[in-house]
Design a protein around this motif. Structure first.
Motif, PDB file in Angstrom:
ATOM      1  N   ARG A 120       0.854  -1.382   0.140  1.00  0.00           N
ATOM      2  CA  ARG A 120      -0.142  -0.103   0.065  1.00  0.00           C
ATOM      3  C   ARG A 120       0.923   1.378   0.081  1.00  0.00           C
ATOM      4  NH1 ARG A 120      -3.487  -2.901   3.984  1.00  0.00           N
ATOM      5  NH2 ARG A 120      -1.974  -1.929   5.358  1.00  0.00           N
ATOM      6  N   THR A 121       2.213   1.011   0.508  1.00  0.00           N
ATOM      7  CA  THR A 121       2.810   2.215   0.596  1.00  0.00           C
ATOM      8  C   THR A 121       3.560   2.606  -0.546  1.00  0.00           C
ATOM      9  OG1 THR A 121       3.431   1.864   2.783  1.00  0.00           O
ATOM     10  CG2 THR A 121       5.060   3.293   1.865  1.00  0.00           C
ATOM     11  N   ILE A 122       3.734   1.791  -1.467  1.00  0.00           N
ATOM     12  CA  ILE A 122       4.744   1.843  -2.684  1.00  0.00           C
ATOM     13  C   ILE A 122       3.801   3.035  -3.579  1.00  0.00           C
ATOM     14  CG2 ILE A 122       5.630   1.274  -4.837  1.00  0.00           C
ATOM     15  CD1 ILE A 122       6.595  -1.353  -3.167  1.00  0.00           C
ATOM     16  N   PRO A 123       2.571   2.930  -3.916  1.00  0.00           N
ATOM     17  CA  PRO A 123       1.807   3.681  -4.784  1.00  0.00           C
ATOM     18  C   PRO A 123       1.511   5.175  -4.076  1.00  0.00           C
ATOM     19  CG  PRO A 123       0.401   1.833  -4.091  1.00  0.00           C
ATOM     20  CD  PRO A 123       1.540   1.497  -3.670  1.00  0.00           C
ATOM     21  N   ALA A 124       1.344   4.956  -2.686  1.00  0.00           N
ATOM     22  CA  ALA A 124       0.910   6.085  -1.993  1.00  0.00           C
ATOM     23  C   ALA A 124       2.048   7.126  -1.936  1.00  0.00           C
ATOM     24  CB  ALA A 124       0.281   5.647  -0.740  1.00  0.00           C
ATOM     25  N   GLN A 125       3.254   6.631  -1.555  1.00  0.00           N
ATOM     26  CA  GLN A 125       4.492   7.311  -1.348  1.00  0.00           C
ATOM     27  C   GLN A 125       5.776   7.190  -2.339  1.00  0.00           C
ATOM     28  OE1 GLN A 125       5.801   6.579   2.848  1.00  0.00           O
ATOM     29  NE2 GLN A 125       3.667   6.484   3.536  1.00  0.00           N
ATOM     30  N   GLY A 126       5.652   6.470  -3.139  1.00  0.00           N
ATOM     31  CA  GLY A 126       6.770   6.194  -4.145  1.00  0.00           C
ATOM     32  C   GLY A 126       7.163   7.267  -4.892  1.00  0.00           C
ATOM     33  N   ALA A 127       6.093   8.218  -5.157  1.00  0.00           N
ATOM     34  CA  ALA A 127       6.439   9.497  -6.057  1.00  0.00           C
ATOM     35  C   ALA A 127       7.016  10.553  -5.078  1.00  0.00           C
ATOM     36  CB  ALA A 127       5.002  10.146  -6.641  1.00  0.00           C
ATOM     37  N   LEU A 128       6.529  10.505  -3.957  1.00  0.00           N
ATOM     38  CA  LEU A 128       7.152  11.440  -2.956  1.00  0.00           C
ATOM     39  C   LEU A 128       8.566  10.961  -2.553  1.00  0.00           C
ATOM     40  CD1 LEU A 128       6.946  13.758  -0.895  1.00  0.00           C
ATOM     41  CD2 LEU A 128       6.000  12.335   0.780  1.00  0.00           C
ATOM     42  N   TRP A 129       9.055   9.567  -2.642  1.00  0.00           N
ATOM     43  CA  TRP A 129      10.226   9.376  -2.340  1.00  0.00           C
ATOM     44  C   TRP A 129      11.147   9.832  -3.474  1.00  0.00           C
ATOM     45  CZ3 TRP A 129       9.178   3.498  -0.998  1.00  0.00           C
ATOM     46  CH2 TRP A 129       8.428   3.454   0.289  1.00  0.00           C
ATOM     47  N   LEU A 130      10.683   9.478  -4.764  1.00  0.00           N
ATOM     48  CA  LEU A 130      11.552   9.939  -6.100  1.00  0.00           C
ATOM     49  C   LEU A 130      11.689  11.641  -5.922  1.00  0.00           C
ATOM     50  CD1 LEU A 130      12.638   9.567  -8.640  1.00  0.00           C
ATOM     51  CD2 LEU A 130      10.658   9.761  -9.831  1.00  0.00           C
ATOM     52  N   GLN A 131      10.813  12.283  -5.455  1.00  0.00           N
ATOM     53  CA  GLN A 131      11.062  13.674  -5.154  1.00  0.00           C
ATOM     54  C   GLN A 131      12.008  14.036  -4.242  1.00  0.00           C
ATOM     55  OE1 GLN A 131       6.827  14.521  -5.002  1.00  0.00           O
ATOM     56  NE2 GLN A 131       7.303  16.394  -6.034  1.00  0.00           N
ATOM     57  N   GLY A 132      12.035  13.151  -3.195  1.00  0.00           N
ATOM     58  CA  GLY A 132      13.074  13.542  -1.921  1.00  0.00           C
ATOM     59  C   GLY A 132      14.396  13.252  -2.566  1.00  0.00           C
ATOM     60  N   ILE A 133      14.438  12.276  -3.332  1.00  0.00           N
ATOM     61  CA  ILE A 133      15.780  11.811  -3.748  1.00  0.00           C
ATOM     62  C   ILE A 133      16.492  12.900  -5.027  1.00  0.00           C
ATOM     63  CG2 ILE A 133      17.357   9.991  -5.299  1.00  0.00           C
ATOM     64  CD1 ILE A 133      15.450   8.001  -4.330  1.00  0.00           C
ATOM     65  N   LEU A 134      15.504  13.267  -5.499  1.00  0.00           N
ATOM     66  CA  LEU A 134      16.006  14.378  -6.542  1.00  0.00           C
ATOM     67  C   LEU A 134      16.032  15.754  -6.112  1.00  0.00           C
ATOM     68  CD1 LEU A 134      13.857  13.419  -9.559  1.00  0.00           C
ATOM     69  CD2 LEU A 134      16.391  12.974  -9.187  1.00  0.00           C
ATOM     70  N   GLY A 135      15.604  16.070  -4.864  1.00  0.00           N
ATOM     71  CA  GLY A 135      15.650  17.284  -4.305  1.00  0.00           C
ATOM     72  C   GLY A 135      14.441  18.269  -4.614  1.00  0.00           C
ATOM     73  N   THR A 136      13.292  17.717  -5.025  1.00  0.00           N
ATOM     74  CA  THR A 136      12.175  18.569  -5.494  1.00  0.00           C
ATOM     75  C   THR A 136      11.226  18.559  -4.398  1.00  0.00           C
ATOM     76  OG1 THR A 136      11.396  16.692  -6.821  1.00  0.00           O
ATOM     77  CG2 THR A 136      12.538  18.321  -7.874  1.00  0.00           C
ATOM     78  N   THR A 137      11.374  17.874  -3.263  1.00  0.00           N
ATOM     79  CA  THR A 137      10.643  18.088  -2.182  1.00  0.00           C
ATOM     80  C   THR A 137      11.295  19.065  -0.994  1.00  0.00           C
ATOM     81  OG1 THR A 137       9.205  16.376  -2.568  1.00  0.00           O
ATOM     82  CG2 THR A 137       9.186  17.135  -0.330  1.00  0.00           C
ATOM     83  N   LEU A 138      10.906  20.076  -0.950  1.00  0.00           N
ATOM     84  CA  LEU A 138      11.719  20.832   0.095  1.00  0.00           C
ATOM     85  C   LEU A 138      11.062  20.939   1.468  1.00  0.00           C
ATOM     86  CD1 LEU A 138      12.086  24.115  -2.283  1.00  0.00           C
ATOM     87  CD2 LEU A 138      13.554  22.035  -2.204  1.00  0.00           C
ATOM     88  N   GLY A 139      11.852  21.224   2.276  1.00  0.00           N
ATOM     89  CA  GLY A 139      11.188  21.497   3.864  1.00  0.00           C
ATOM     90  C   GLY A 139      11.418  19.933   4.523  1.00  0.00           C
ATOM     91  N   GLU A 140      10.579  19.924   5.516  1.00  0.00           N
ATOM     92  CA  GLU A 140      10.311  18.615   6.034  1.00  0.00           C
ATOM     93  C   GLU A 140       9.264  17.900   5.923  1.00  0.00           C
ATOM     94  OE1 GLU A 140      10.683  15.273   8.251  1.00  0.00           O
ATOM     95  OE2 GLU A 140      12.621  16.751   8.074  1.00  0.00           O
ATOM     96  N   PRO A 141       9.149  16.931   4.928  1.00  0.00           N
ATOM     97  CA  PRO A 141       7.967  16.366   4.389  1.00  0.00           C
ATOM     98  C   PRO A 141       6.993  15.832   5.835  1.00  0.00           C
ATOM     99  CG  PRO A 141       9.359  15.352   3.341  1.00  0.00           C
ATOM    100  CD  PRO A 141      10.477  16.165   4.496  1.00  0.00           C
ATOM    101  N   ILE A 142       7.388  15.516   6.799  1.00  0.00           N
ATOM    102  CA  ILE A 142       6.478  14.877   7.984  1.00  0.00           C
ATOM    103  C   ILE A 142       5.828  16.040   8.420  1.00  0.00           C
ATOM    104  CG2 ILE A 142       6.254  13.654  10.035  1.00  0.00           C
ATOM    105  CD1 ILE A 142       8.884  11.985   9.225  1.00  0.00           C
ATOM    106  N   VAL A 143       6.541  17.291   8.796  1.00  0.00           N
ATOM    107  CA  VAL A 143       5.836  18.281   9.433  1.00  0.00           C
ATOM    108  C   VAL A 143       5.368  19.198   8.326  1.00  0.00           C
ATOM    109  CG1 VAL A 143       6.456  20.370  10.966  1.00  0.00           C
ATOM    110  CG2 VAL A 143       7.812  18.186  11.052  1.00  0.00           C
ATOM    111  N   TYR A 144       6.005  19.681   7.250  1.00  0.00           N
ATOM    112  CA  TYR A 144       5.303  20.376   6.037  1.00  0.00           C
ATOM    113  C   TYR A 144       5.833  20.098   4.852  1.00  0.00           C
ATOM    114  CZ  TYR A 144       9.310  23.339   7.005  1.00  0.00           C
ATOM    115  OH  TYR A 144      10.479  23.855   6.964  1.00  0.00           O
ATOM    116  N   ARG A 145       5.197  20.165   3.752  1.00  0.00           N
ATOM    117  CA  ARG A 145       5.722  19.762   2.426  1.00  0.00           C
ATOM    118  C   ARG A 145       5.504  21.092   1.388  1.00  0.00           C
ATOM    119  NH1 ARG A 145       2.877  14.508  -0.057  1.00  0.00           N
ATOM    120  NH2 ARG A 145       3.805  15.691  -1.861  1.00  0.00           N
TER     121      ARG A 145
END
Length: 202
Positions: free
Chosen positions: A51-76
């Motif tokens: 269940r996690t892979i489709p729900a969070q997989g895109a966010l993980w990829l963004q995190g690897i590439l640096g296109t998700t800024l801030g602290e995702p658990i607190v704010y995205r």
């Protein structure tokens, strides 16, 4: 080692029905996916990961590439997906080998398998640590971020560079470096504008 792992796998995890209902004030279970719970509840653990892979997989990829800024658990704060796609394509273009270049392979067969093993071990260790933070009543994994896998990104690109099943006709490294620089600058500029307009959740 085998005996120690077996002993740890039998510690915890055998929860009574009344223990399964014990929660914190915020509704989270007081029990997490410990090693003992995972070993005793493999189907539940597998369902959580699936269940996690489709729900969070895109966010993980963004995190690897640096296109998700801030602290995702607190704010995205997410920048444009186009920048992430551009970075992926640029990195892959730089890593692809050139068709008629007589260079020796960067990695031998055994070394390539070793590098792949390192990548899988890091990914597995990260998942186990995240599972230990995840309450058993959660539907998806808690706490995993793509940036945790950033150290193995060069190894993954090195595997691509050493695989000659897909080659390009001419060297694309200069154009790829320019594209990465441009996408990174655009990511920073958009990030600054998003930070300026971001308001904390009250």
């Amino acid at each position: 080692v085998v005996g120690g792992v077996l002993a740890l796998s039998r510690m915890g995890g055998g929860l009574a029905p009344d223990q399964l209902l014990m929660t914190n004030p915020n509704g989270d279970s007081i029990w997490t996916f410990s090693l003992g719970y995972i070993c005793r509840n493999l189907p539940a653990t597998a369902k959580l990961l699936l269940r996690t892979i489709p729900a969070q997989g895109a966010l993980w990829l963004q995190g690897i590439l640096g296109t998700t800024l801030g602290e995702p658990i607190v704010y995205r704060i997410d920048v444009s997906w186009l920048l992430g796609v551009g970075l992926v394509l640029a990195l892959l273009a730089a890593a692809l080998p050139v068709q008629d270049k007589p260079d020796e392979p960067l990695l031998g067969r055994r070394t390539g398998f070793g590098v792949l093993g390192i990548i899988l071990c890091v990914a597995a260790a990260s998942l186990v640590v995240a599972l230990n933070w995840t309450p058993i009543n959660y539907e998806t994994l808690f706490g995993m971020q793509g940036r945790y896998w950033l150290p193995v990104l060069p190894l993954a690109l090195l595997l691509v560079k050493g695989n000659r099943s897909v080659c390009v006709r001419r060297d694309l490294s200069r154009g790829a470096a320019l594209a990465v620089t441009a996408c990174t600058l655009l990511t920073l500029l958009q990030g600054y504008s998003l930070y300026a307009s971001w308001q904390p959740v009250s």
